[in-house]
Structures are given as structure tokens and as C-alpha cells.
Design a protein around this motif. Sequence first.
Motif, PDB file in Angstrom:
ATOM      1  N   ASP A  37     102.399-101.260 -64.581  1.00 51.18           N
ATOM      2  CA  ASP A  37     101.677-101.769 -63.274  1.00 51.18           C
ATOM      3  C   ASP A  37     102.615-102.705 -62.524  1.00 51.18           C
ATOM      4  O   ASP A  37     102.632-102.693 -61.355  1.00 51.18           O
ATOM      5  N   ALA A  38     103.051-103.700 -63.119  1.00 48.53           N
ATOM      6  CA  ALA A  38     103.865-104.730 -62.621  1.00 48.53           C
ATOM      7  C   ALA A  38     105.300-104.104 -61.928  1.00 48.53           C
ATOM      8  O   ALA A  38     105.741-104.293 -61.145  1.00 48.53           O
ATOM      9  N   GLU A  39     105.904-103.214 -62.718  1.00 53.12           N
ATOM     10  CA  GLU A  39     106.957-102.255 -62.511  1.00 53.12           C
ATOM     11  C   GLU A  39     106.753-101.666 -60.921  1.00 53.12           C
ATOM     12  O   GLU A  39     107.329-101.520 -60.129  1.00 53.12           O
ATOM     13  N   THR A  40     105.440-100.980 -61.185  1.00 53.01           N
ATOM     14  CA  THR A  40     104.914-100.231 -59.712  1.00 53.01           C
ATOM     15  C   THR A  40     104.864-101.141 -58.733  1.00 53.01           C
ATOM     16  O   THR A  40     105.283-100.746 -57.411  1.00 53.01           O
ATOM     17  N   LYS A  41     104.109-102.400 -59.099  1.00 51.38           N
ATOM     18  CA  LYS A  41     103.916-103.089 -57.856  1.00 51.38           C
ATOM     19  C   LYS A  41     105.282-103.721 -57.316  1.00 51.38           C
ATOM     20  O   LYS A  41     105.467-103.982 -55.977  1.00 51.38           O
ATOM     21  N   PHE A  42     106.353-104.089 -58.104  1.00 55.11           N
ATOM     22  CA  PHE A  42     107.462-104.555 -57.638  1.00 55.11           C
ATOM     23  C   PHE A  42     108.344-103.522 -57.015  1.00 55.11           C
ATOM     24  O   PHE A  42     108.665-103.832 -55.773  1.00 55.11           O
ATOM     25  N   ALA A  43     108.226-102.358 -57.104  1.00 57.12           N
ATOM     26  CA  ALA A  43     109.049-101.218 -56.386  1.00 57.12           C
ATOM     27  C   ALA A  43     108.323-100.816 -55.199  1.00 57.12           C
ATOM     28  O   ALA A  43     108.830-100.734 -54.067  1.00 57.12           O
ATOM     29  N   ASN A  44     106.955-100.996 -55.216  1.00 53.76           N
ATOM     30  CA  ASN A  44     106.082-100.883 -53.854  1.00 53.76           C
ATOM     31  C   ASN A  44     106.327-101.813 -52.844  1.00 53.76           C
ATOM     32  O   ASN A  44     106.392-101.690 -51.737  1.00 53.76           O
ATOM     33  N   PHE A  45     106.210-103.198 -53.385  1.00 52.57           N
ATOM     34  CA  PHE A  45     106.560-104.343 -52.642  1.00 52.57           C
ATOM     35  C   PHE A  45     107.950-104.374 -52.124  1.00 52.57           C
ATOM     36  O   PHE A  45     108.122-104.656 -50.786  1.00 52.57           O
ATOM     37  N   LEU A  46     108.889-103.698 -52.777  1.00 48.32           N
ATOM     38  CA  LEU A  46     110.098-103.530 -52.157  1.00 48.32           C
ATOM     39  C   LEU A  46     110.172-102.590 -51.141  1.00 48.32           C
ATOM     40  O   LEU A  46     110.747-103.122 -50.010  1.00 48.32           O
TER      41      LEU A  46
END
Length: 147
Positions: A37-46
Motif C-alpha cells: 500500500d505504501a509503495e502504491t501510494k508513493f507511485a500514485n502521489f508521484l
Amino acid sequence: MTRFKIILFQLCLLFVLSCKQNKNEENKVKWKKEIIDAETKFANFLKEKGMHDAFVAFAADDAVLMRNNDLVIGKEAIDKRYSNLNSKNLDWKPDFVEVSNSGDLAYTYGKYYYTYKDSIGNEQVDTGIFHTVWKRQKDGSWKYVWD
């Protein structure tokens, strides 16, 4: 009677240990999901805000980046290094996630894809492997400490 007590004690001990192991495995599954979830949020935030904002927002205060055999040490240095990088053309997905038994450290690796226009305007794709180390923060969130 003593032999019976020893056998009963051993059975109880095995039961307790197996429960603890099952609970630990349940926790690790939960923690791995938190990292994904953290990786996904990071990528989506970018994708939404750009590289600078994403790499600063998801960094721990003591995070370290390695870029072109150069270390960028600390969140302030990351902020400065990425100040002119607002590209939204970086994407990645972890292929592997592992979490420590204590649930405070984790690491991921997988493939990344960075698209950009070269000097004559042709779209190029740079691909590679990323490796990120995550650390649970005091508030329970995950921030990267190595990328």
C-alpha cells in the motif's frame, strides 16, 4: 503421574508456540500489505504531484538515496536534490516484499520505468531495478530510508 505431567506440559508448550508462530505469520501478511500500500501510494502521489513532492513526502528524516553512485543523505538534501524534478513519468511496482519479524523494517524490489523525451523529441524509456528499504515511523506509517 509425573510422566503424564511432562507430556501434558510438552503438548501445552507446542500449542502455545504454534499459536505464536501463526500470529507472527498473520502479522507479516498484514505488514507486507501495508508496504505494498505504501509503495502504491508513493507511485500514485508521484503521478499526481511529481517526483520532488513524492520523494520528499515519503522519505524518513534520515532517508538516503543513491543516484549515479552519489549518496543524497537526509530529507533536506533530498528536497534540495529534487527541487527541479517535477516529472510525473516514473512508474514502478514491487515484485518482492519482505518484512522483519518485528514489523519495523521492510524491503522491496522490482522494476521501474521512466519515460522522457530525448534531445530531438523522441520518447525514450529507461528501465531498471529499484530497491527500497522501509522503516515504520513512530506514528505507525511507513517511510523509505533507502532508495
